[in-house]
Write an enzyme that holds these catalytic residues in place. Structure first.
Site, PDB file in Angstrom:
ATOM      1  N   ASN A 119       0.111 -10.417   4.274  1.00 55.11           N
ATOM      2  CA  ASN A 119       0.027  -9.331   3.286  1.00 55.11           C
ATOM      3  C   ASN A 119      -1.302  -9.458   2.530  1.00 55.11           C
ATOM      4  O   ASN A 119      -1.572 -10.490   1.909  1.00 55.11           O
ATOM      5  CB  ASN A 119       1.227  -9.455   2.330  1.00 55.11           C
ATOM      6  CG  ASN A 119       1.245  -8.351   1.295  1.00 55.11           C
ATOM      7  OD1 ASN A 119       0.222  -8.038   0.699  1.00 55.11           O
ATOM      8  ND2 ASN A 119       2.394  -7.763   1.062  1.00 55.11           N
ATOM      9  N   HIS A 140      -3.395  -8.574  -2.273  1.00 56.15           N
ATOM     10  CA  HIS A 140      -4.090  -9.177  -3.412  1.00 56.15           C
ATOM     11  C   HIS A 140      -5.581  -9.410  -3.172  1.00 56.15           C
ATOM     12  O   HIS A 140      -6.305  -9.758  -4.103  1.00 56.15           O
ATOM     13  CB  HIS A 140      -3.335 -10.412  -3.895  1.00 56.15           C
ATOM     14  CG  HIS A 140      -1.979  -9.999  -4.394  1.00 56.15           C
ATOM     15  ND1 HIS A 140      -1.828  -9.126  -5.453  1.00 56.15           N
ATOM     16  CD2 HIS A 140      -0.731 -10.238  -3.928  1.00 56.15           C
ATOM     17  CE1 HIS A 140      -0.546  -8.883  -5.636  1.00 56.15           C
ATOM     18  NE2 HIS A 140       0.142  -9.541  -4.728  1.00 56.15           N
ATOM     19  N   HIS A 175       1.014  -2.915   0.992  1.00 56.88           N
ATOM     20  CA  HIS A 175       1.909  -2.081   0.181  1.00 56.88           C
ATOM     21  C   HIS A 175       1.078  -1.033  -0.545  1.00 56.88           C
ATOM     22  O   HIS A 175       0.295  -1.369  -1.432  1.00 56.88           O
ATOM     23  CB  HIS A 175       2.640  -2.990  -0.815  1.00 56.88           C
ATOM     24  CG  HIS A 175       3.688  -2.299  -1.623  1.00 56.88           C
ATOM     25  ND1 HIS A 175       4.526  -2.993  -2.474  1.00 56.88           N
ATOM     26  CD2 HIS A 175       4.064  -0.994  -1.725  1.00 56.88           C
ATOM     27  CE1 HIS A 175       5.358  -2.147  -3.059  1.00 56.88           C
ATOM     28  NE2 HIS A 175       5.084  -0.920  -2.633  1.00 56.88           N
ATOM     29  N   ARG A 200       1.191   1.173  -3.158  1.00 57.03           N
ATOM     30  CA  ARG A 200       2.074   1.455  -4.305  1.00 57.03           C
ATOM     31  C   ARG A 200       1.766   2.833  -4.862  1.00 57.03           C
ATOM     32  O   ARG A 200       0.657   3.334  -4.735  1.00 57.03           O
ATOM     33  CB  ARG A 200       1.896   0.386  -5.390  1.00 57.03           C
ATOM     34  CG  ARG A 200       2.381  -0.985  -4.974  1.00 57.03           C
ATOM     35  CD  ARG A 200       2.380  -1.931  -6.154  1.00 57.03           C
ATOM     36  NE  ARG A 200       3.466  -1.648  -7.059  1.00 57.03           N
ATOM     37  CZ  ARG A 200       4.589  -2.363  -7.160  1.00 57.03           C
ATOM     38  NH1 ARG A 200       4.756  -3.432  -6.403  1.00 57.03           N
ATOM     39  NH2 ARG A 200       5.525  -2.033  -8.013  1.00 57.03           N
ATOM     40  N   ARG A 217      -2.275   0.306  -7.446  1.00 59.31           N
ATOM     41  CA  ARG A 217      -2.880  -0.797  -8.220  1.00 59.31           C
ATOM     42  C   ARG A 217      -3.662  -1.770  -7.341  1.00 59.31           C
ATOM     43  O   ARG A 217      -4.514  -2.486  -7.833  1.00 59.31           O
ATOM     44  CB  ARG A 217      -1.816  -1.547  -9.032  1.00 59.31           C
ATOM     45  CG  ARG A 217      -0.869  -2.348  -8.205  1.00 59.31           C
ATOM     46  CD  ARG A 217       0.077  -3.168  -9.051  1.00 59.31           C
ATOM     47  NE  ARG A 217       1.056  -2.335  -9.725  1.00 59.31           N
ATOM     48  CZ  ARG A 217       2.244  -2.800 -10.120  1.00 59.31           C
ATOM     49  NH1 ARG A 217       2.556  -4.069  -9.942  1.00 59.31           N
ATOM     50  NH2 ARG A 217       3.111  -2.014 -10.710  1.00 59.31           N
ATOM     51  N   GLU A 253       4.236  -1.197   3.652  1.00 58.23           N
ATOM     52  CA  GLU A 253       5.332  -1.252   2.679  1.00 58.23           C
ATOM     53  C   GLU A 253       5.233  -0.009   1.818  1.00 58.23           C
ATOM     54  O   GLU A 253       4.151   0.327   1.323  1.00 58.23           O
ATOM     55  CB  GLU A 253       5.203  -2.492   1.799  1.00 58.23           C
ATOM     56  CG  GLU A 253       5.519  -3.765   2.518  1.00 58.23           C
ATOM     57  CD  GLU A 253       5.392  -4.966   1.601  1.00 58.23           C
ATOM     58  OE1 GLU A 253       5.205  -4.789   0.378  1.00 58.23           O
ATOM     59  OE2 GLU A 253       5.452  -6.076   2.107  1.00 58.23           O
ATOM     60  N   THR A 302       7.405  -6.578  -6.266  1.00 60.54           N
ATOM     61  CA  THR A 302       8.703  -6.017  -5.885  1.00 60.54           C
ATOM     62  C   THR A 302       9.789  -7.018  -6.272  1.00 60.54           C
ATOM     63  O   THR A 302       9.950  -8.048  -5.626  1.00 60.54           O
ATOM     64  CB  THR A 302       8.723  -5.740  -4.360  1.00 60.54           C
ATOM     65  OG1 THR A 302       7.516  -5.060  -4.027  1.00 60.54           O
ATOM     66  CG2 THR A 302       9.906  -4.886  -3.983  1.00 60.54           C
ATOM     67  N   GLU A 324      14.410  -6.812   6.096  1.00 60.45           N
ATOM     68  CA  GLU A 324      13.616  -7.954   5.635  1.00 60.45           C
ATOM     69  C   GLU A 324      14.361  -8.552   4.450  1.00 60.45           C
ATOM     70  O   GLU A 324      14.594  -7.877   3.441  1.00 60.45           O
ATOM     71  CB  GLU A 324      12.205  -7.520   5.218  1.00 60.45           C
ATOM     72  CG  GLU A 324      11.394  -8.718   4.712  1.00 60.45           C
ATOM     73  CD  GLU A 324       9.906  -8.435   4.573  1.00 60.45           C
ATOM     74  OE1 GLU A 324       9.368  -7.614   5.337  1.00 60.45           O
ATOM     75  OE2 GLU A 324       9.288  -9.057   3.684  1.00 60.45           O
ATOM     76  N   HIS A 334       8.593 -12.833   0.623  1.00 51.95           N
ATOM     77  CA  HIS A 334       8.363 -12.747  -0.817  1.00 51.95           C
ATOM     78  C   HIS A 334       8.359 -14.126  -1.448  1.00 51.95           C
ATOM     79  O   HIS A 334       9.342 -14.855  -1.383  1.00 51.95           O
ATOM     80  CB  HIS A 334       9.378 -11.852  -1.550  1.00 51.95           C
ATOM     81  CG  HIS A 334       8.765 -11.235  -2.777  1.00 51.95           C
ATOM     82  ND1 HIS A 334       8.577 -11.915  -3.954  1.00 51.95           N
ATOM     83  CD2 HIS A 334       8.256 -10.005  -2.975  1.00 51.95           C
ATOM     84  CE1 HIS A 334       7.988 -11.122  -4.817  1.00 51.95           C
ATOM     85  NE2 HIS A 334       7.786  -9.952  -4.264  1.00 51.95           N
TER      86      HIS A 334
HETATM   87  N1  PXP Z   1       7.677  -8.593   1.859  1.00 52.24           N
HETATM   88  C1  PXP Z   1       7.822  -7.556   1.002  1.00 52.24           C
HETATM   89  C2  PXP Z   1       8.783  -6.475   1.360  1.00 52.24           C
HETATM   90  C3  PXP Z   1       7.062  -7.476  -0.180  1.00 52.24           C
HETATM   91  O1  PXP Z   1       7.227  -6.440  -1.024  1.00 52.24           O
HETATM   92  C4  PXP Z   1       6.103  -8.474  -0.445  1.00 52.24           C
HETATM   93  C5  PXP Z   1       5.223  -8.374  -1.651  1.00 52.24           C
HETATM   94  O2  PXP Z   1       4.404  -7.264  -1.539  1.00 52.24           O
HETATM   95  C6  PXP Z   1       5.976  -9.527   0.481  1.00 52.24           C
HETATM   96  C7  PXP Z   1       6.782  -9.574   1.603  1.00 52.24           C
HETATM   97  C8  PXP Z   1       4.974 -10.625   0.287  1.00 52.24           C
HETATM   98  O3  PXP Z   1       5.289 -11.345  -0.856  1.00 52.24           O
HETATM   99  P1  PXP Z   1       4.258 -12.427  -1.409  1.00 52.24           P
HETATM  100  O4  PXP Z   1       3.011 -11.680  -1.748  1.00 52.24           O
HETATM  101  O5  PXP Z   1       4.967 -12.971  -2.599  1.00 52.24           O
HETATM  102  O6  PXP Z   1       4.063 -13.428  -0.321  1.00 52.24           O
END
Ligand code: PXP
Length: 258
Positions: free
Chosen positions: A10, A13, A46, A48, A52, A73, A104, A154, A193
């Site tokens: 992901n 960030h 994601h 959003r 952001r 996402e 999330t 998931e 997550h």
């Molecule tokens: N899976 C989903 C559905 C999420 O919303 C997120 C966060 O955007 C992640 C995985 C990844 O989470 P993290 O950034 O905490 O590893």
């Protein structure tokens, strides 16, 4: 035979850091290309509603400039559905979204919102986009996911990652049961997550889980040792943990991208 566990990186960030200054650097698409070289199987982003981090332009470029399958996402809104149908990512993960949350925070209430979610699942399914629902490992949510036609769930690992001691063991037990139930229901099971080098091994050992989506920790680690090294280390920890299990009952919808 062991089912290979896929790693979706992901990159949200990377965009968070870029947006702190408003310019183009650091580029999340460059991070996606690097993730591919480091052994990721997919890219997760994601989009959003408040934009952001990931932008519409990022989604467009991820589709055009990267080789890995994209997992978009998205909240279940008309705007996001239109974007998903226009870009046709490999996969879409429906997530709950509240503007005031930092990330999330919980899973989808599929059981309560099944009439709202069903048309989103069916439009995405019809477009050939692999749909997953981000849910807590709760039997009611899993049953509802099957009822509305989602092929994948998931499981939200946030509660497990944030808990400590016996509470963490309890959360892990819920995830193990949830993954087994998902497989019994014929759902492909993913998890994600909050995962880190420390919290990932027990999740990688759940035989029915075939994909992990990990972002914040990897991007944070990249500050200290580089993204390539962070992804390679995560991949190695996952593979090592996985090798200790047989993974025989996992349901896999699609194979890892080569
Ligand atoms: N899976 C989903 C559905 C999420 O919303 C997120 C966060 O955007 C992640 C995985 C990844 O989470 P993290 O950034 O905490 O590893």
């Amino acid at each position: 035979m062991t089912t290979r566990l896929r790693l979706g990186v992901n990159i949200d960030h990377v965009a968070t850091i870029r947006n702190a200054r408003g310019g183009p650097h650091p580029d999340p698409v460059r991070a996606a290309r690097l993730a591919a070289e480091a052994g990721a199987d997919g890219i997760t982003a994601h989009l959003r509603e408040d934009r952001r981090h990931i932008s519409d332009g990022d989604i467009e470029r991820l589709g055009q400039e990267t080789v890995l399958p994209l997992n978009l996402e998205m909240a279940a809104t008309a705007e996001m559905l239109e974007i998903a149908l226009r870009h046709r990512p490999h996969a879409a993960c429906l997530v709950p979204e509240r503007r005031e949350e930092r990330t999330t925070e919980g899973g989808l209430e599929v059981h309560r919102a099944q009439n709202v979610l069903r048309p989103f699942v069916s439009r995405l399914n019809d477009a050939g986009i692999r749909v997953s629902l981000f849910v807590a490992p709760d039997p009611h949510q899993l049953e509802a996911a099957v009822r509305i036609g989602a092929p994948v769930v998931e499981l939200h690992t946030g509660a497990y990652c944030h808990a400590e001691g016996a509470a963490r063991d309890e959360e892990l037990a819920r995830l193990v049961k949830g993954a087994a139930l998902a497989a019994e229901f014929g759902l492909e099971c993913h998890a994600g997550h909050g995962l880190s080098y420390d919290t990932v091994p027990p999740i990688a050992q759940i035989p029915n889980v075939v994909e992990l989506n990990i972002g914040h920790f990897l991007i944070g680690e990249a500050i200290f040792g580089g993204l390539d090294s962070a992804i390679k280390r995560m991949r190695a920890i996952m593979d090592q943990a996985r090798a200790a299990t047989d993974g025989g009952t996992a349901r896999v919808m699609d194979q890892p991208a080569s």
